[in-house]
Design a protein around this motif. Structure first.
Motif, PDB file in Angstrom:
ATOM      1  N   GLU A   1       0.737  -1.274  -0.230  1.00 28.84           N
ATOM      2  CA  GLU A   1      -0.003  -0.039  -0.003  1.00 28.84           C
ATOM      3  C   GLU A   1       0.619   1.260  -0.074  1.00 28.84           C
ATOM      4  O   GLU A   1       0.585   2.417  -0.582  1.00 28.84           O
ATOM      5  CB  GLU A   1      -1.008   0.008   1.448  1.00 28.84           C
TER       6      GLU A   1
ATOM      7  N   GLU B   1       0.869   4.173  -2.730  1.00 32.45           N
ATOM      8  CA  GLU B   1       0.804   5.729  -2.133  1.00 32.45           C
ATOM      9  C   GLU B   1       1.643   6.489  -2.229  1.00 32.45           C
ATOM     10  O   GLU B   1       1.820   7.770  -2.648  1.00 32.45           O
ATOM     11  CB  GLU B   1      -0.042   5.483  -0.922  1.00 32.45           C
ATOM     12  N   ASP B   2       3.094   5.988  -1.790  1.00 31.72           N
ATOM     13  CA  ASP B   2       4.018   6.972  -1.860  1.00 31.72           C
ATOM     14  C   ASP B   2       5.201   7.145  -2.898  1.00 31.72           C
ATOM     15  O   ASP B   2       5.723   7.867  -3.109  1.00 31.72           O
ATOM     16  CB  ASP B   2       4.806   6.683  -0.655  1.00 31.72           C
TER      17      ASP B   2
ATOM     18  N   ARG C   1       1.557   6.460  -7.226  1.00 32.14           N
ATOM     19  CA  ARG C   1       0.611   7.456  -7.442  1.00 32.14           C
ATOM     20  C   ARG C   1       1.501   8.971  -7.649  1.00 32.14           C
ATOM     21  O   ARG C   1       1.034   9.694  -8.459  1.00 32.14           O
ATOM     22  CB  ARG C   1      -0.330   7.506  -6.436  1.00 32.14           C
TER      23      ARG C   1
ATOM     24  N   GLU D   1     -10.669   3.911  -4.594  1.00 33.55           N
ATOM     25  CA  GLU D   1     -11.073   5.206  -4.404  1.00 33.55           C
ATOM     26  C   GLU D   1     -12.624   5.464  -4.934  1.00 33.55           C
ATOM     27  O   GLU D   1     -12.986   6.542  -4.465  1.00 33.55           O
ATOM     28  CB  GLU D   1     -10.142   6.086  -5.519  1.00 33.55           C
TER      29      GLU D   1
END
Length: 837
Positions: free
Chosen positions: A616, A620-621, A624, A669
């Motif tokens: 994850e 996310e880090d 994206r 999302e």
């Protein structure tokens, strides 16, 4: 009409084209089908518009065949009627035209894209245009006008097809540009001019997309760069949708105010595109009133180009750097990959050289045994997409050279010819365009004096002039030979000096000077400086090779006073400095791999990250933020459509791996239903938006194109979509968006609606009650995230469960019908997607 006769007319008088056809049909209420359909079922509507333009005083009437090529007609189910449609169009134009009005056969793009955006190829495009142009020429059109193209590869195929049918055909080739002065694939007016400077096309021009004010600076740049006749067809401003119809607010008076500016810049042909009508043309006729075209000052500087980049050989400037490292010599991995038909090493090496400052890339396959034309075409396309630099095609086999030249987008450099092997290669360059490197070698080998090498250069200049091949298309190589074998470098320097005294463009292969010797960077750099002082124009070298620190006097070697081995013994090797660690190297690597479309490399990077980070956090880090940066680069026009699609596909590949490898899926999302509305068969933009949304973590249901309103609404109910995303390219189909919005409100579906497309504006979105508007894929992702914050299923005034309870009966009644329709549409669009990919 005879080609030379028309050239004479255009030299003496500015000719007037007609105005718009498509928007005129819409204004008159014929908005359900494209113009080609009305040619068959309501030819009087076309005839009336043609007649109005003739009465207004136009000199040239365009046939209603912009979308009448086989590939375009196939998309609307009319491919079998292609011949009938084109013949009918010419007949109607001839009926409307008076004896002094010329009829121009009008050819437009296929609607398909070259890789990586689509699967169009040179041969596919060529065959398509050949079929249509053959019919138009057989029906006796006076000239051909090719317009609204945005890819120079497709336009090149159309020009060559038309010329092969009749070499005496007068051809005008037009492109369409955005406000930033570039086409959709990133070509600017200078690149357009360079790509067609060598081709046997009579006129170049710009049409559509913009009004005269925005088109003026684009036309100005083109007028400075080309000697060919010039054509311009602006829109009547940009369209606005009011009361359900498109309105072009620029009236005839304002439109014709710019005519003087275009004529002053050298326009030979002026007409009107979307939004113009007979009033615009009538006033234009009065304004121009038999004006003569203005004389232009041409900045005719030699150069080469790719789809997005131009390289001009400017006198008294630092030499252009041509990267030499796409060559399997001494590279085992690259050699094996070439033998297997793979290109990963080549593409990696290309990007390294581009990042190191190369302006052009030299492409060499080594022995060329087993190399296929198909692989060559694919590689050319991949290199044009990323890193996108102009190419020096360093091949020997004529069939591979032709394959490369056909698929190439821009003006390439061919490396090289000699006086012995030049005839066949020059014929290919005369057909497809490009510059060439000349090596002074004859049947006896390499001449041993500067005088003899210069004599060969003069001889080739004379012979190529007889073949109508201009000297400014040639880069002359004095030939650099290794110091290690006792060659005198002064021979190369003297030949280079003699070339420059004749005013010739020059090039050297730098690395040859130090072949077989230690301290190569030092020797290369010193010799290069000597050549630069003599006016060298281009150098083939290793751009990754850094200039050595410290000074060593090598003048004794290059003046012939000292032996190379003796001098090298006297010099001390320079210690290499340790490279400083780069900040956030992982992020840079991910970004470069994504923009380059390197799926395997990106996956390798992510796999390494997954060993030390939670998946994850990787999403996310790492992923994206990089995809956000890709979108920003596209929005700033630092990358273009091919790179955007490649990045999206590379990211999708990684996300699929993560989802397959971990039991828990990506954090959702939200759910999106996306579709191109009923009646619209365009889905390029919609597909890009869908990819970007998937990469952002949304669950996307893509219904495809030409989707009925009821299917869109039903899908939103079934999937529990928080947002419905609608796309439309044509003003005629944009109103279907309002129909969807009304249906959503009537059936009290809680989904928010966002709309976008080429003809859509923020004002139109507000007028029809859309919840949001997006002008591109990057903006769409941001706007949908905002909508998600405003409303999610289950957190609004009505939850999904409430909605299901209230509408269960209605839903059960229609579910079986909906399921059948959805499967049918998805199947249809899956087939379409496979073709486009």
């Amino acid at each position: 009409m005879n080609r030379n006769k028309l050239k004479n007319i255009l030299s003496q008088k500015v000719l007037l084209l007609d105005g718009a056809l498509g928007t005129e049909l819409i204004r008159k209420g014929f908005d359900k089908f494209p113009p080609e359909v009305y040619l068959l079922h309501n030819p009087k509507a076309i005839l009336e518009i043609h007649t109005n333009y003739v009465n207004a005083g136009c000199d040239i009437l365009l046939t209603a065949t912009l979308g009448a090529n086989p590939l375009k007609l196939k998309s609307v189910g009319l491919e079998q009627k292609m011949e009938q449609i084109n013949e009918c169009a010419v007949d109607i134009a001839r009926e409307a035209a008076s004896s002094n009005v010329l009829v121009a056969g009008n050819l437009g793009p296929t609607g398909e894209l070259f890789p990586p955006s689509g699967n169009l190829s040179f041969s596919k495009a060529y065959d398509c245009f050949y079929k249509e142009a053959q019919i138009l020429k057989k029906k006796g059109v006076d000239l051909l006008i090719l317009e609204t193209f945005f890819d120079i590869r497709e336009l090149k195929a159309a020009v060559l097809a038309a010329k092969d049918i009749d070499p005496d055909t007068f051809i005008v080739a037009n492109m369409t540009f955005d406000k930033d002065g570039r086409t959709l694939v990133g070509t600017d007016p200078t690149g357009f001019s360079l790509a067609f400077v060598d081709l046997d096309v009579d006129g170049l021009g710009v049409n559509c997309s913009l009004g005269p004010e925005s088109l003026l600076p684009i036309f100005q740049e083109l007028s400075r760069m080309t000697k060919k006749f010039l054509s311009v067809k602006p829109n009547a401003g940009m369209p606005e949708i009011r009361d359900g119809k498109s309105h072009y607010k620029m009236g005839p008076e304002e439109f014709v105010e710019y005519a003087e500016d275009f004529i002053e810049l050298g326009a030979n042909i002026i007409g009107g595109c979307c939004g113009t009508d007979a009033r615009h043309i009538s006033l234009l006729v009065k304004k121009i009133n038999d004006k003569k075209p203005s004389k232009r000052e041409i900045e005719s500087m030699p150069g080469i180009s790719s789809l997005t980049k131009n390289v001009i050989f400017v006198p008294n400037s630092p030499p252009v750097v041509i990267g030499e490292r796409i060559n399997p010599s001494g590279k085992k991995k690259m050699t094996k990959e070439i033998e297997k038909g793979m290109s990963r090493s080549i593409l990696t090496e290309a990007k390294k050289q581009a990042n190191a400052g190369a302006s052009i890339l030299d492409l060499n396959f080594g022995m060329e045994s087993g190399i296929t034309e198909e692989w060559t075409r694919t590689l050319i396309t991949e290199l044009l997409a990323s890193p996108g630099l102009p190419l020096s095609i360093d091949l020997r086999s004529s069939h591979l050279i032709e394959a490369a030249l056909q698929e190439y987008g821009g003006r390439p450099l061919l490396n090289s010819i000699t006086i012995e092997d030049m005839e066949e290669k020059v014929k290919l360059l005369l057909r497809y365009g490009g510059m060439v490197v000349f090596l002074p070698i004859d049947e006896t080998g390499i001449p041993e004096t500067a005088e003899k090498r210069l004599a060969l250069a003069k001889k080739v200049i004379h012979q190529l002039k007889e073949m109508e091949f201009d000297t400014n298309r040639i880069l002359f190589d004095p030939i650099v030979m290794s110091l290690a074998t006792g060659n005198d470098p002064r021979l190369t320097l003297n030949t280079l000096q003699a070339y420059k005294q004749l005013g010739l463009l020059t090039i050297i292969g730098l690395s040859n000077i130090s072949y077989g010797l230690p301290q190569r960077p030092r020797l290369n750099n010193y010799f290069l400086n000597l050549c630069v002082e003599l006016g060298l124009d281009a150098v083939i070298k290793n751009p990754l090779e850094k200039a050595p620190s410290g000074k060593v006097d090598l003048s004794a070697i290059f003046s012939g006073k000292k032996n190379i081995v003796e001098l090298l013994k006297e010099t001390k090797p320079v210690k290499k400095e340790k490279a400083k660690p780069k900040e956030k190297k992982e992020d840079v690597d991910i970004l470069n791999a994504a923009v380059g479309g390197e799926k395997e490399r990106l996956l390798i990077i992510v796999k390494k990250l997954l060993k030390k980070m939670d998946y994850e956090k990787v999403i996310e880090d790492k992923l994206r933020p990089v995809l956000k940066e890709v979108g920003k680069l596209y929005e700033e026009r630092k990358i273009f459509l091919p790179q955007l699609i490649m990045a999206a596909e590379a990211a999708q590949n990684v996300f699929k791996y993560i989802e397959k490898s971990f039991e828990k899926k990506r954090t959702g999302e939200g759910k999106i239903v996306i579709a191109t509305v009923k009646g619209d068969i365009h889905d390029i933009g919609k597909n890009i938006v869908a990819m970007m949304l998937k990469n952002a973590g949304f669950d996307v249901t893509d219904l495809g194109k030409d989707v009925p309103t009821e299917i869109i609404v039903k899908s939103a109910k079934e999937t529990g979509a928080s947002v419905i995303a609608l796309s439309a390219l044509m003003t005629t189909t944009a109103l279907k968006m309002k129909e969807v919005i009304n249906a959503v409100k009537e059936e009290k579906v809680p989904s928010k609606v966002i709309i976008g497309g080429a003809c859509i504006t923020k004002k139109f979105a507000d007028d029809i009650g859309a919840d949001a508007y997006a002008s591109n894929a990057f903006t769409a992702t941001k706007e949908i995230k905002k909508l998600m914050k405003k409303y999610r299923w289950g957190s609004g005034k009505k939850s999904m469960k409430e909605y299901e309870r209230n509408h269960r009966g209605h839903r059960e009644k229609n579910i079986s019908v909906f399921s059948k329709k959805t499967k049918k549409i998805k199947s249809k669009n899956n087939d379409s997607s496979k073709k486009s990919q």
